[in-house]
Motif scaffolding. Structure first.
Motif, PDB file in Angstrom:
ATOM      1  N   PHE A 188      -6.700   0.754   8.913  1.00  0.00           N
ATOM      2  CA  PHE A 188      -5.563   1.237   9.704  1.00  0.00           C
ATOM      3  C   PHE A 188      -4.342   1.468   8.814  1.00  0.00           C
ATOM      4  O   PHE A 188      -3.595   2.431   9.008  1.00  0.00           O
ATOM      5  CB  PHE A 188      -5.233   0.227  10.813  1.00  0.00           C
ATOM      6  CG  PHE A 188      -4.086   0.644  11.670  1.00  0.00           C
ATOM      7  CD1 PHE A 188      -4.232   1.636  12.622  1.00  0.00           C
ATOM      8  CD2 PHE A 188      -2.849   0.035  11.531  1.00  0.00           C
ATOM      9  CE1 PHE A 188      -3.163   2.036  13.422  1.00  0.00           C
ATOM     10  CE2 PHE A 188      -1.767   0.417  12.317  1.00  0.00           C
ATOM     11  CZ  PHE A 188      -1.933   1.419  13.266  1.00  0.00           C
ATOM     12  N   ARG A 189      -4.154   0.606   7.832  1.00  0.00           N
ATOM     13  CA  ARG A 189      -3.000   0.709   6.936  1.00  0.00           C
ATOM     14  C   ARG A 189      -3.214   1.679   5.778  1.00  0.00           C
ATOM     15  O   ARG A 189      -2.313   1.905   4.984  1.00  0.00           O
ATOM     16  CB  ARG A 189      -2.643  -0.674   6.373  1.00  0.00           C
ATOM     17  CG  ARG A 189      -2.153  -1.639   7.415  1.00  0.00           C
ATOM     18  CD  ARG A 189      -0.810  -1.186   7.916  1.00  0.00           C
ATOM     19  NE  ARG A 189      -0.324  -2.121   8.912  1.00  0.00           N
ATOM     20  CZ  ARG A 189       0.746  -1.930   9.621  1.00  0.00           C
ATOM     21  NH1 ARG A 189       1.450  -0.840   9.464  1.00  0.00           N
ATOM     22  NH2 ARG A 189       1.120  -2.805  10.507  1.00  0.00           N
ATOM     23  N   GLY A 190      -4.423   2.224   5.638  1.00  0.00           N
ATOM     24  CA  GLY A 190      -4.666   3.237   4.621  1.00  0.00           C
ATOM     25  C   GLY A 190      -5.140   2.728   3.280  1.00  0.00           C
ATOM     26  O   GLY A 190      -4.983   3.408   2.263  1.00  0.00           O
ATOM     27  N   CYS A 191      -5.729   1.537   3.263  1.00  0.00           N
ATOM     28  CA  CYS A 191      -6.269   0.998   2.016  1.00  0.00           C
ATOM     29  C   CYS A 191      -7.432   1.883   1.551  1.00  0.00           C
ATOM     30  O   CYS A 191      -8.225   2.360   2.352  1.00  0.00           O
ATOM     31  CB  CYS A 191      -6.753  -0.429   2.234  1.00  0.00           C
ATOM     32  SG  CYS A 191      -7.248  -1.240   0.723  1.00  0.00           S
ATOM     33  N   PHE A 211      -7.905  -3.826   9.717  1.00  0.00           N
ATOM     34  CA  PHE A 211      -6.486  -3.803   9.395  1.00  0.00           C
ATOM     35  C   PHE A 211      -6.223  -2.933   8.169  1.00  0.00           C
ATOM     36  O   PHE A 211      -5.317  -2.098   8.160  1.00  0.00           O
ATOM     37  CB  PHE A 211      -5.971  -5.229   9.155  1.00  0.00           C
ATOM     38  CG  PHE A 211      -4.557  -5.278   8.649  1.00  0.00           C
ATOM     39  CD1 PHE A 211      -3.495  -5.196   9.544  1.00  0.00           C
ATOM     40  CD2 PHE A 211      -4.286  -5.404   7.303  1.00  0.00           C
ATOM     41  CE1 PHE A 211      -2.178  -5.237   9.077  1.00  0.00           C
ATOM     42  CE2 PHE A 211      -2.980  -5.436   6.831  1.00  0.00           C
ATOM     43  CZ  PHE A 211      -1.922  -5.361   7.723  1.00  0.00           C
ATOM     44  N   LEU A 212      -7.030  -3.121   7.137  1.00  0.00           N
ATOM     45  CA  LEU A 212      -6.847  -2.368   5.903  1.00  0.00           C
ATOM     46  C   LEU A 212      -7.117  -0.877   6.103  1.00  0.00           C
ATOM     47  O   LEU A 212      -6.407  -0.033   5.568  1.00  0.00           O
ATOM     48  CB  LEU A 212      -7.730  -2.938   4.799  1.00  0.00           C
ATOM     49  CG  LEU A 212      -7.299  -4.321   4.331  1.00  0.00           C
ATOM     50  CD1 LEU A 212      -8.408  -4.971   3.517  1.00  0.00           C
ATOM     51  CD2 LEU A 212      -6.007  -4.256   3.542  1.00  0.00           C
ATOM     52  N   MET A 238       0.817  -1.170   0.000  1.00  0.00           N
ATOM     53  CA  MET A 238       0.000   0.000   0.000  1.00  0.00           C
ATOM     54  C   MET A 238       0.873   1.251   0.000  1.00  0.00           C
ATOM     55  O   MET A 238       0.559   2.209  -0.710  1.00  0.00           O
ATOM     56  CB  MET A 238      -0.950  -0.016   1.190  1.00  0.00           C
ATOM     57  CG  MET A 238      -2.112  -0.972   0.989  1.00  0.00           C
ATOM     58  SD  MET A 238      -3.320  -0.979   2.305  1.00  0.00           S
ATOM     59  CE  MET A 238      -2.606  -2.197   3.391  1.00  0.00           C
ATOM     60  N   ALA A 239       1.934   1.222   0.767  1.00  0.00           N
ATOM     61  CA  ALA A 239       2.819   2.386   0.823  1.00  0.00           C
ATOM     62  C   ALA A 239       3.430   2.668  -0.543  1.00  0.00           C
ATOM     63  O   ALA A 239       3.520   3.825  -0.962  1.00  0.00           O
ATOM     64  CB  ALA A 239       3.900   2.169   1.871  1.00  0.00           C
ATOM     65  N   SER A 256     -11.770   4.025   3.748  1.00  0.00           N
ATOM     66  CA  SER A 256     -10.971   4.935   4.558  1.00  0.00           C
ATOM     67  C   SER A 256     -11.733   6.178   4.923  1.00  0.00           C
ATOM     68  O   SER A 256     -12.834   6.392   4.579  1.00  0.00           O
ATOM     69  CB  SER A 256      -9.679   5.301   3.838  1.00  0.00           C
ATOM     70  OG  SER A 256      -9.896   5.569   2.474  1.00  0.00           O
TER      71      SER A 256
END
Length: 64
Positions: A27-30, A24-25, A1-2, A64
């Motif tokens: 939180f990770r910015g998906c 989770f997604l 993702m980054a 998001s």
């Protein structure tokens, strides 16, 4: 993702089936997700019926 975000691209996660996966997604910015968590597959005719009735099963689109 980054890596995708560093290239100014959007990220789509596939196969989401549980709250924990979606959390989770998020939180990770998906950016977007799809899977049985949001709705089961359906025939084209059923899809048209859903669209006509404005009854969207689950959350569709951005997470998001």
């Amino acid at each position: 993702m980054a890596m995708a975000h560093s290239l100014h691209m959007k990220v789509v996660a596939e196969g989401i089936e549980a709250d924990a996966q979606e959390a989770f997604l998020q939180f990770r910015g998906c950016d977007f997700a799809q899977g049985f968590y949001y709705g089961r597959s359906m025939s084209g005719e059923k899809f048209l019926d859903v669209c006509r009735s404005n009854q969207v099963p689950g959350s569709i689109g951005s997470i998001s």
